[in-house]
Design a protein around this motif. Sequence first.
Motif, short mmCIF file in Angstrom:
data_model
loop_
_atom_site.label_atom_id
_atom_site.label_comp_id
_atom_site.label_asym_id
_atom_site.label_seq_id
_atom_site.Cartn_x
_atom_site.Cartn_y
_atom_site.Cartn_z
N ASP A 117 0.83 -1.21 0.00
CA ASP A 117 0.00 0.00 0.00
C ASP A 117 0.87 1.26 0.00
OD1 ASP A 117 -2.31 -1.49 0.02
OD2 ASP A 117 -2.49 -1.49 2.21
N LEU A 118 1.91 1.26 0.83
CA LEU A 118 2.80 2.42 0.91
C LEU A 118 3.58 2.60 -0.40
CD1 LEU A 118 4.11 1.92 4.55
CD2 LEU A 118 2.66 3.79 3.76
N GLY A 119 3.98 1.47 -0.99
CA GLY A 119 4.67 1.54 -2.27
C GLY A 119 3.79 2.12 -3.36
N GLU A 120 2.51 1.75 -3.35
CA GLU A 120 1.58 2.29 -4.34
C GLU A 120 1.37 3.79 -4.12
OE1 GLU A 120 -3.00 1.60 -5.95
OE2 GLU A 120 -2.07 0.14 -4.61
N GLU A 121 1.37 4.23 -2.86
CA GLU A 121 1.21 5.65 -2.57
C GLU A 121 2.42 6.44 -3.08
OE1 GLU A 121 0.38 8.52 1.31
OE2 GLU A 121 -0.24 6.42 1.33
#
Length: 283
Positions: free
Chosen positions: A250-254
């Motif tokens: 999720d953080l990587g996608e953000e």
Amino acid sequence: MMMDFFEPGELLFIAVLVIIALFDYECWPMNILKDWTQRRLHAVRRNIIVLEIIQSAYEDYTPPKKSSCRGCGKEEPANENFQACSGCEAMIYCSRICQKSDWKKQHKAICLSLQRNDRSRLLMKQIQRKAKKFHALYSPLVNRLVMAKYLLYSRQLDPNNLHLPPEKYVVEITLSDLPDRNNAKTPRLYIEKMSVMEEEKQSDCQFDTREGIVKYRLIYSASGSGYILGCGFTHDKEVVQMHRNSSEADLGEEVNGFLETINGIANGERPDLYEVIKECMKK
């Protein structure tokens, strides 16, 4: 409302597939419609979120002062780019009238001297101006990007802890030139790469030394010269709490979302977002 996000041809395509599906719900066009519609709706939702983030990020943003017109002294607005002298590119002007007037008064001699005798100093001025313009325009979004990158790095180091001391780390952002464009008002730098490292591994750079400061530096090099701009902002504990249950994916996608937004504006793929930012900075 739908016309804001779908092209007329896309709406026609949807209508045709819907009519076909009324006769055979299991036909292959229906499967195509479902897959295509899901992807388009995901893109629409993401675009709405990006617009909300931009409006929120720039709500209380006061851009730093930029350069002034060499002719009349008018300050260059953060959401606009004055034209630089085509000879030395060190002096900027708000209009052709100011440029012609200053050329006759004194700039002609200065310009020719700079071009002949002081190329390294001239190049450094150009590099600094471009890096500072990038920071003035994108600072609120870059802060969000850096925060997301820092949280991702924290998650990678310790999956159970997002509270690593931010002042011990520095996010490094490397800027690169895009191919030159005829429209001088188009942002010309983009983020080539990002990395996070411990502060003691960094070269000397001016940073806020208070605890709880998330630090980053913009690095921009061209023609053998380089410029480093040290930046920082207060560690947002509310953002950390909000991401407490976020996965590494999720953080990587953000992070990728912020990168795509900034670089999409820079390379001209998202002129709509560029206009939104300029409007926000006028308020």
